[in-house]
Design a protein around this motif. Structure first.
Motif, PDB file in Angstrom:
ATOM      1  N   HIS A 139       0.831  -1.208   0.000  1.00 21.37           N
ATOM      2  CA  HIS A 139       0.000   0.000   0.000  1.00 21.37           C
ATOM      3  C   HIS A 139       0.864   1.256   0.000  1.00 21.37           C
ATOM      4  O   HIS A 139       0.615   2.203  -0.768  1.00 21.37           O
ATOM      5  CB  HIS A 139      -0.929  -0.015   1.222  1.00 21.37           C
ATOM      6  CG  HIS A 139      -1.816   1.175   1.330  1.00 21.37           C
ATOM      7  ND1 HIS A 139      -1.566   2.208   2.218  1.00 21.37           N
ATOM      8  CD2 HIS A 139      -2.944   1.533   0.649  1.00 21.37           C
ATOM      9  CE1 HIS A 139      -2.509   3.125   2.084  1.00 21.37           C
ATOM     10  NE2 HIS A 139      -3.351   2.750   1.156  1.00 21.37           N
ATOM     11  N   ALA A 140       1.896   1.285   0.833  1.00 23.15           N
ATOM     12  CA  ALA A 140       2.788   2.445   0.887  1.00 23.15           C
ATOM     13  C   ALA A 140       3.509   2.644  -0.439  1.00 23.15           C
ATOM     14  O   ALA A 140       3.676   3.782  -0.903  1.00 23.15           O
ATOM     15  CB  ALA A 140       3.796   2.274   2.024  1.00 23.15           C
ATOM     16  N   HIS A 141       3.929   1.558  -1.069  1.00 26.24           N
ATOM     17  CA  HIS A 141       4.614   1.656  -2.358  1.00 26.24           C
ATOM     18  C   HIS A 141       3.693   2.249  -3.425  1.00 26.24           C
ATOM     19  O   HIS A 141       4.120   3.099  -4.224  1.00 26.24           O
ATOM     20  CB  HIS A 141       5.104   0.277  -2.792  1.00 26.24           C
ATOM     21  CG  HIS A 141       5.822   0.284  -4.104  1.00 26.24           C
ATOM     22  ND1 HIS A 141       7.187   0.448  -4.203  1.00 26.24           N
ATOM     23  CD2 HIS A 141       5.363   0.157  -5.389  1.00 26.24           C
ATOM     24  CE1 HIS A 141       7.547   0.427  -5.466  1.00 26.24           C
ATOM     25  NE2 HIS A 141       6.459   0.253  -6.213  1.00 26.24           N
ATOM     26  N   PRO A 149      -3.120   8.254  -5.747  1.00 25.80           N
ATOM     27  CA  PRO A 149      -3.788   8.974  -4.664  1.00 25.80           C
ATOM     28  C   PRO A 149      -4.640   7.998  -3.857  1.00 25.80           C
ATOM     29  O   PRO A 149      -5.231   7.072  -4.435  1.00 25.80           O
ATOM     30  CB  PRO A 149      -4.648  10.009  -5.379  1.00 25.80           C
ATOM     31  CG  PRO A 149      -4.826   9.491  -6.753  1.00 25.80           C
ATOM     32  CD  PRO A 149      -3.651   8.621  -7.075  1.00 25.80           C
ATOM     33  N   PRO A 150      -4.711   8.150  -2.543  1.00 20.31           N
ATOM     34  CA  PRO A 150      -5.480   7.212  -1.735  1.00 20.31           C
ATOM     35  C   PRO A 150      -6.919   7.040  -2.215  1.00 20.31           C
ATOM     36  O   PRO A 150      -7.462   5.927  -2.181  1.00 20.31           O
ATOM     37  CB  PRO A 150      -5.429   7.830  -0.338  1.00 20.31           C
ATOM     38  CG  PRO A 150      -4.175   8.638  -0.324  1.00 20.31           C
ATOM     39  CD  PRO A 150      -4.029   9.169  -1.715  1.00 20.31           C
ATOM     40  N   GLY A 151      -7.531   8.124  -2.683  1.00 18.79           N
ATOM     41  CA  GLY A 151      -8.921   8.057  -3.108  1.00 18.79           C
ATOM     42  C   GLY A 151      -9.166   7.277  -4.375  1.00 18.79           C
ATOM     43  O   GLY A 151     -10.322   7.003  -4.723  1.00 18.79           O
ATOM     44  N   ALA A 177      -2.584   8.563  10.216  1.00 17.46           N
ATOM     45  CA  ALA A 177      -2.512   8.845   8.777  1.00 17.46           C
ATOM     46  C   ALA A 177      -3.855   8.565   8.111  1.00 17.46           C
ATOM     47  O   ALA A 177      -3.930   7.857   7.095  1.00 17.46           O
ATOM     48  CB  ALA A 177      -1.409   8.007   8.139  1.00 17.46           C
ATOM     49  N   LEU A 178      -4.925   9.115   8.656  1.00 19.53           N
ATOM     50  CA  LEU A 178      -6.246   8.880   8.083  1.00 19.53           C
ATOM     51  C   LEU A 178      -6.366   9.431   6.668  1.00 19.53           C
ATOM     52  O   LEU A 178      -7.203   8.968   5.889  1.00 19.53           O
ATOM     53  CB  LEU A 178      -7.320   9.497   8.987  1.00 19.53           C
ATOM     54  CG  LEU A 178      -7.461   8.860  10.386  1.00 19.53           C
ATOM     55  CD1 LEU A 178      -8.538   9.583  11.184  1.00 19.53           C
ATOM     56  CD2 LEU A 178      -7.765   7.376  10.298  1.00 19.53           C
ATOM     57  N   ASP A 179      -5.520  10.394   6.313  1.00 19.35           N
ATOM     58  CA  ASP A 179      -5.556  10.946   4.965  1.00 19.35           C
ATOM     59  C   ASP A 179      -4.989   9.979   3.923  1.00 19.35           C
ATOM     60  O   ASP A 179      -5.117  10.216   2.720  1.00 19.35           O
ATOM     61  CB  ASP A 179      -4.785  12.271   4.919  1.00 19.35           C
ATOM     62  CG  ASP A 179      -3.324  12.117   5.325  1.00 19.35           C
ATOM     63  OD1 ASP A 179      -3.021  11.243   6.176  1.00 19.35           O
ATOM     64  OD2 ASP A 179      -2.475  12.865   4.809  1.00 19.35           O
ATOM     65  N   ARG A 180      -4.373   8.901   4.380  1.00 27.10           N
ATOM     66  CA  ARG A 180      -3.819   7.888   3.472  1.00 27.10           C
ATOM     67  C   ARG A 180      -4.761   6.679   3.312  1.00 27.10           C
ATOM     68  O   ARG A 180      -4.402   5.700   2.668  1.00 27.10           O
ATOM     69  CB  ARG A 180      -2.458   7.413   3.989  1.00 27.10           C
ATOM     70  CG  ARG A 180      -1.383   8.488   3.870  1.00 27.10           C
ATOM     71  CD  ARG A 180      -0.144   8.120   4.668  1.00 27.10           C
ATOM     72  NE  ARG A 180       0.495   6.889   4.225  1.00 27.10           N
ATOM     73  CZ  ARG A 180       1.463   6.819   3.304  1.00 27.10           C
ATOM     74  NH1 ARG A 180       1.885   7.933   2.707  1.00 27.10           N
ATOM     75  NH2 ARG A 180       2.001   5.665   2.980  1.00 27.10           N
ATOM     76  N   SER A 309     -14.251   4.856  -5.510  1.00 23.78           N
ATOM     77  CA  SER A 309     -12.948   5.369  -5.938  1.00 23.78           C
ATOM     78  C   SER A 309     -13.142   6.541  -6.883  1.00 23.78           C
ATOM     79  O   SER A 309     -14.048   6.552  -7.723  1.00 23.78           O
ATOM     80  CB  SER A 309     -12.127   4.268  -6.601  1.00 23.78           C
ATOM     81  OG  SER A 309     -12.823   3.701  -7.677  1.00 23.78           O
ATOM     82  N   ARG A 310     -12.288   7.542  -6.729  1.00 23.29           N
ATOM     83  CA  ARG A 310     -12.473   8.796  -7.456  1.00 23.29           C
ATOM     84  C   ARG A 310     -11.671   8.866  -8.757  1.00 23.29           C
ATOM     85  O   ARG A 310     -11.860   9.780  -9.542  1.00 23.29           O
ATOM     86  CB  ARG A 310     -12.092   9.970  -6.546  1.00 23.29           C
ATOM     87  CG  ARG A 310     -13.041  10.136  -5.372  1.00 23.29           C
ATOM     88  CD  ARG A 310     -12.764  11.423  -4.634  1.00 23.29           C
ATOM     89  NE  ARG A 310     -11.499  11.430  -3.960  1.00 23.29           N
ATOM     90  CZ  ARG A 310     -11.293  10.940  -2.731  1.00 23.29           C
ATOM     91  NH1 ARG A 310     -12.295  10.373  -2.070  1.00 23.29           N
ATOM     92  NH2 ARG A 310     -10.097  10.990  -2.172  1.00 23.29           N
TER      93      ARG A 310
END
Length: 313
Positions: A139-141, A149-151, A177-180, A309-310
């Protein structure tokens, strides 16, 4: 919380009853003589005539991401601006990319987006938290090295993979890190409480293929002495405050049903957008069967992911 109930027809019920009564299927599912036999039997289930195979029109390509073996599953005409990350089941011990490749492929086809299936490490060679670490690393990669983008991402996990999918939300919350977070997490027949203390382990015991003795053996191999009360091990222990939307999908005959329902209510009470799908008279792992209600369950998950998903800009 929005609850949807999916009724099966008589053909669905007959198909599942025949599968669960099949001697070879039962023997393969409950094989416990040794580790090699357990894994061989799990893969035998994946090639059974009762089980869906990879549909035509979906390509499967091996890859290594963040040192973790993965597979890309891409249907013809896929929207490459979105991505579903898929985590197979197998009780943390007998899982493999091949085990639910057909399910991942159907999700890719139904969602119209690429799917990245993660071949996370298995216990007992790699006990907790190795599998979770692999999911976190991939996920981090995707976010940091590939610029997703996370979204644009959603995560879907089945059985033990559902535990890991929800565990990613726990990990990101613990990091602050809720924004991730991904755009949504879909957990199908998830193992969410590794204490295996839910009531449905008993009231559904005669109606499901997943039994308490096998569950305890797999969980003991995975935890290797770690506590089942840790939220990263048992997501049901997490508060889910600020969590991304969650979909939980399970069969009404599953021994893990009460755990999944409890997590859904807990997350909803914390303000999380939760959707709960319950599939009539279905056992654990029913999504692998080649029957309409199983397909309907996965298509519903795929469409849910596609709506949330955006897209990558």
């Amino acid at each position: 919380m929005h609850i949807r109930y999916f009724a099966g027809d008589e053909a669905d019920r007959r198909f599942v009853a025949a599968a669960l009564a099949d001697e070879a299927y039962q023997q393969n599912y409950h094989e416990r003589s040794n580790l090699e036999a357990m894994r061989r039997s799990a893969l035998a289930i994946a090639t059974s005539s009762m089980v869906r195979q990879v549909p035509a029109g979906v390509s499967v390509t091996s890859a290594t991401i963040a040192g973790v073996p993965c597979e890309w599953l891409i249907a013809e005409g896929a929207d490459m601006s979105r991505l579903i990350v898929y985590l197979h089941g197998g009780g943390f011990v007998r899982g493999h990319l091949a085990l639910q490749r057909a399910n991942a492929a159907l999700i890719a086809q139904a969602a119209g987006t690429p799917v990245l299936a993660i071949g996370y490490r298995q216990a007992p060679e790699h006990p907790f938290p190795a599998a979770m670490d692999d999911v976190v690393a991939v996920h981090a990669h995707l976010l940091e090295s590939e610029g997703w983008p996370p979204g644009a991402l959603t995560v879907v996990g089945e059985s033990s993979g559902g535990c890991l999918a929800l565990g990613l939300a726990v990990h990101l919350a613990e990091l602050g890190a809720l924004d991730r977070q991904p755009a949504g997490i879909g957990a199908v027949s998830p193992m969410v409480d590794l204490s295996l203390s839910g009531a449905s382990w008993h009231y559904n015991a005669r109606r499901d293929v997943a039994d308490l003795d096998t569950g305890r053996r797999l969980v003991d191999m995975y935890l290797a002495g770690a506590s089942a009360s840790l939220p990263r091990a048992s997501p049901v222990r997490h508060d889910f405050v600020g969590c991304c939307p969650v979909l939980i999908s399970a069969g009404s005959h599953e021994t893990m049903l009460s755990d999944a329902e409890f997590l859904a209510r807990k997350a909803a009470d914390a303000g999380t957008d939760v959707e709960l799908h319950v599939h009539e008279a279905m056992p654990h792992g029913f999504t692998r069967f080649d029957t309409p209600i199983a397909r309907e369950a996965l298509v519903a998950v795929a469409h849910w992911c596609a709506m949330r998903s955006r897209g990558r800009r």
